[in-house]
Design a protein around this motif. Structure first.
Motif, PDB file in Angstrom:
ATOM      1  N   GLU A 116       0.828  -1.201   0.000  1.00 32.99           N
ATOM      2  CA  GLU A 116       0.000   0.000   0.000  1.00 32.99           C
ATOM      3  C   GLU A 116       0.867   1.258   0.000  1.00 32.99           C
ATOM      4  O   GLU A 116       0.579   2.224  -0.713  1.00 32.99           O
ATOM      5  N   ALA A 117       1.935   1.241   0.792  1.00 34.89           N
ATOM      6  CA  ALA A 117       2.823   2.406   0.852  1.00 34.89           C
ATOM      7  C   ALA A 117       3.447   2.683  -0.516  1.00 34.89           C
ATOM      8  O   ALA A 117       3.543   3.832  -0.955  1.00 34.89           O
ATOM      9  N   ILE A 118       3.850   1.615  -1.200  1.00 36.36           N
ATOM     10  CA  ILE A 118       4.430   1.765  -2.534  1.00 36.36           C
ATOM     11  C   ILE A 118       3.379   2.290  -3.511  1.00 36.36           C
ATOM     12  O   ILE A 118       3.649   3.158  -4.340  1.00 36.36           O
ATOM     13  N   GLU A 119       2.155   1.766  -3.390  1.00 35.94           N
ATOM     14  CA  GLU A 119       1.072   2.201  -4.270  1.00 35.94           C
ATOM     15  C   GLU A 119       0.774   3.687  -4.089  1.00 35.94           C
ATOM     16  O   GLU A 119       0.437   4.389  -5.044  1.00 35.94           O
ATOM     17  N   TYR A 120       0.905   4.187  -2.864  1.00 32.78           N
ATOM     18  CA  TYR A 120       0.680   5.603  -2.603  1.00 32.78           C
ATOM     19  C   TYR A 120       1.893   6.462  -2.970  1.00 32.78           C
ATOM     20  O   TYR A 120       1.881   7.676  -2.785  1.00 32.78           O
ATOM     21  N   GLY A 121       2.962   5.812  -3.449  1.00 27.78           N
ATOM     22  CA  GLY A 121       4.123   6.567  -3.888  1.00 27.78           C
ATOM     23  C   GLY A 121       5.096   6.923  -2.788  1.00 27.78           C
ATOM     24  O   GLY A 121       5.945   7.796  -2.971  1.00 27.78           O
ATOM     25  N   LEU A 122       5.004   6.262  -1.642  1.00 26.09           N
ATOM     26  CA  LEU A 122       5.898   6.577  -0.529  1.00 26.09           C
ATOM     27  C   LEU A 122       7.293   6.017  -0.805  1.00 26.09           C
ATOM     28  O   LEU A 122       7.446   4.836  -1.115  1.00 26.09           O
ATOM     29  N   ASN A 125       7.108   1.221   6.030  1.00 23.24           N
ATOM     30  CA  ASN A 125       5.906   0.777   6.756  1.00 23.24           C
ATOM     31  C   ASN A 125       5.631   1.661   7.969  1.00 23.24           C
ATOM     32  O   ASN A 125       4.482   1.983   8.267  1.00 23.24           O
ATOM     33  N   THR A 126       6.692   2.023   8.684  1.00 24.73           N
ATOM     34  CA  THR A 126       6.520   2.855   9.883  1.00 24.73           C
ATOM     35  C   THR A 126       5.957   4.220   9.523  1.00 24.73           C
ATOM     36  O   THR A 126       5.039   4.727  10.184  1.00 24.73           O
TER      37      THR A 126
END
Length: 636
Positions: free
Chosen positions: A100-106, A159-160
């Motif tokens: 999810e974090a990658i999908e949001y571009g983080l 993740n954090t």
């Protein structure tokens, strides 16, 4: 709330996301058992799989054993306690949130990553290790490569940050809400209860052998003997080939001459140096050195300690601070330079020796050149020999002939499971920890008598694996487990009969029969507890769930609950509610702090609950049972 996670995120997307969380919260959806969603549809070698990720059994087993290493319990015991499920749920959750974090571009920048690694290694480095050595120590402890370590730290940081963004900004708790929570958390209740143990049930008929065999068929997975394998590992080591590598004097001279620039040494200065905290002390030290005292003794004389004295070191000009370099390199032997102020303090330096620029003679570097050349040729020779072994194995040549011809070492590992443990739960692959996953995968990939291709280990060795024996998975025969089956059958029958007693008692309590009279009819004793708080730690026959339900139920309303011996029937008889007006400011602040964190955790829990459906996660319960469900037993 997620704006910080991606530059240029559209407010519409964020509003939709927040609305989704609010809908979940309003619906009361709580993730109490992630594993409950996941069943079936997983490959034979994956313990879990979801959209965009999978967790292989060797990879998961390494995580399990690292997690349990400090707990002093075996994986089989952990499985019985439900800890394996918790570890797996944690791994699944981490992968979903990472995706999810990658999908949001983080993204985690390199500067942040370097800082985190430095903080991780700092405690070790402070004990005398360099940061590089400290990092290598961490890698050896974890049994992972530097690339894997960096990827893991980057994923953890991502993740954090994502979790913090998700749970941050959850609002503040008002004074009125804090008072309500104070009342809620400090409410106490008086209760009465009695127990109906399974052991107290009488009149259970002894089962026939036919009944037991039928029952055995429904529970035989409890008596599964997992597939086990025995292998021979043949190993090629560098020391086996060293004598075959010839390095001549001409070879070494050719390398030396071709790389002469590497052996050119810049002009250097040998100096003694002290760094003082203030200009006055520095000047006093310099004056004493000029009067003939050593720099070390002068530093001690002025400051009362030797901390500022740095000892003797050799420096090239570009190895010194700019403010210091020019004065040192224009000084002559025994000159005192300074005090000179830099960002580090006030430097006092005594020049002890001038080392002219030079080229290191061949004889002084010949040994190091030979060692480097030997390692280079060994790498090539190891690779060539490994390819030769592969070719000879592919042609059908027996492993024993190759072992004898090349001088390989062999090790036999017998009767181990997919997790790498023998029947006594001993890890047979402890010495191969960094390569355990790959070795186990090869061990269970090939049929009896087949040999794997040669593989390179993390430490540079090469190995090939031959499968010597396969013990197919099976079930313990009925005759061997008849006593255990009978014991469980009787326990099941007693539990069923006891549940009928509990149901009858609860029906009477809903009618006109009093709590005391029902207990009297059953021949059990009523016990009481005064001023129980909902957060109290209770002991059997009470359980945490019993307490939770008693605080949710109305007064004088009976509830029934399982416990380790059977069942408990209980009811709250009185409640005591504290006056929020008497709560101190500290009490209310404590309530706020505790519940603020809980609010964020609730959001995270509900979010993960939704992700589990989005990613369509499946867990291979059959493989988990095979890996951890059967405790080691001798003779199987």
């Amino acid at each position: 709330m997620l704006r910080s996670m991606r530059d240029g995120a559209k407010s519409g997307v964020l509003k939709f996301f927040l609305m989704g969380l609010l809908v979940l919260a309003a619906g009361g959806l709580v993730l109490t058992d992630v594993g409950g969603f996941f069943r079936g549809g997983v490959s034979a070698t994956d313990v879990a799989k979801g959209k965009g990720f999978k967790i292989g059994y060797q990879q998961f087993d390494i995580v399990v054993r690292r997690t349990l290493a400090q707990q002093g319990i075996s994986p089989q015991q952990a499985y019985q306690f439900g800890l394996i499920d918790q570890i797996l749920n944690r791994e699944i959750q981490a992968r979903m949130i990472s995706n999810e974090a990658i999908e949001y571009g983080l993204r985690i920048g390199d500067d942040t990553l370097v800082k985190q690694i430095a903080e991780l290694t700092a405690p070790i480095a402070s004990e005398g290790q360099s940061k590089k050595d400290a990092l290598q120590s961490v890698l050896r402890q974890q049994g992972i490569s530097e690339t894997e370590f960096i990827s893991s730290i980057r994923a953890d940081l991502r993740n954090t940050v994502f979790r913090n963004a998700l749970t941050g900004g959850t609002g503040t708790i008002s004074d009125e809400t804090a008072k309500d929570l104070y009342q809620f958390e400090n409410e106490t209740r008086d209760i009465q209860y009695f127990t109906l143990t399974n052991a107290s049930v009488k009149g259970i008929e002894v089962p026939t052998d036919m009944q037991l065999e039928t029952y055995y068929g429904t529970m035989k997975n409890q008596f599964l003997i997992p597939e086990r394998r025995s292998i021979t590992i043949a190993t090629l080591k560098t020391e086996m080939l060293e004598d075959q590598i010839e390095i001549t004097e001409d070879d070494l001279k050719e390398i030396y001459e071709d790389n002469i620039a590497q052996y050119e040494k810049e002009e250097q200065r040998t100096v003694h140096q002290s760094i003082l905290n203030n200009a006055d002390d520095a000047q006093k030290v310099a004056d004493q050195v000029k009067s003939g005292k050593s720099l070390e003794k002068a530093t001690l004389s002025v400051t009362g300690k030797k901390d500022g004295y740095l000892g003797e070191n050799n420096f090239s000009k570009n190895g010194l601070l700019d403010e210091v370099a020019e004065p040192v390199f224009t000084a002559t032997t025994n000159d005192v330079v300074g005090p000179i102020e830099t960002a580090l303090g006030f430097h006092v330096i005594q020049l002890k020796k001038i080392i002219p620029a030079r080229v290191e003679p061949f004889d002084s570097v010949k040994k190091s050149i030979r060692n480097e050349l030997l390692q280079e040729r060994l790498i090539d020779e190891m690779s060539d020999t490994a390819n030769t072994i592969d070719d000879r194995l592919a042609s059908g040549e027996a492993l024993e002939e190759i072992v004898s011809d090349i001088g390989l070492t062999t090790e036999k590992l017998a009767d181990f499971s997919m997790g790498g443990t023998n029947k006594k739960d001993k890890d047979l692959f402890k010495s191969y920890d960094s390569d355990k996953s790959e070795i186990l995968e090869a061990s269970f990939e090939y049929e009896q008598g087949e040999t794997s291709p040669v593989m390179e280990l993390a430490d540079g060795r090469y190995i090939t694996i031959r499968v010597d024996a396969i013990t197919e998975r099976a079930y313990k025969p009925f005759k061997d487990v008849k006593a255990a089956v009978k014991k469980q059958w009787l326990a099941t029958q007693r539990d069923a009969a006891n549940r009928l007693r509990v149901s009858d008692a609860m029906n009477k309590l809903k009618g006109e029969t009093s709590f005391t009279d029902v207990a009297k009819e059953l021949g059990v004793t009523v016990r009481t507890k005064k001023k129980l708080n909902r957060y109290d730690e209770v002991k059997e026959p009470l359980t945490a769930n019993t307490l939770r339900r008693l605080f949710s139920a109305d007064l004088d309303t009976a509830i029934s609950e399982n416990n380790k011996d059977g069942h408990i029937i209980a009811q709250a008889t009185a409640l005591n509610m504290p006056d929020p007006a008497k709560a101190s400011k500290d009490d209310l602040e404590k309530v706020r702090a505790q519940n603020q964190g809980a609010l964020g955790q609730d959001i995270l829990t509900q979010y993960v609950n939704t992700l589990s459906k989005k990613y369509k996660v499946r867990i291979n319960k059959r493989l988990l049972d095979q890996m951890y469900g059967t405790a080691p037993a001798s003779g199987n």
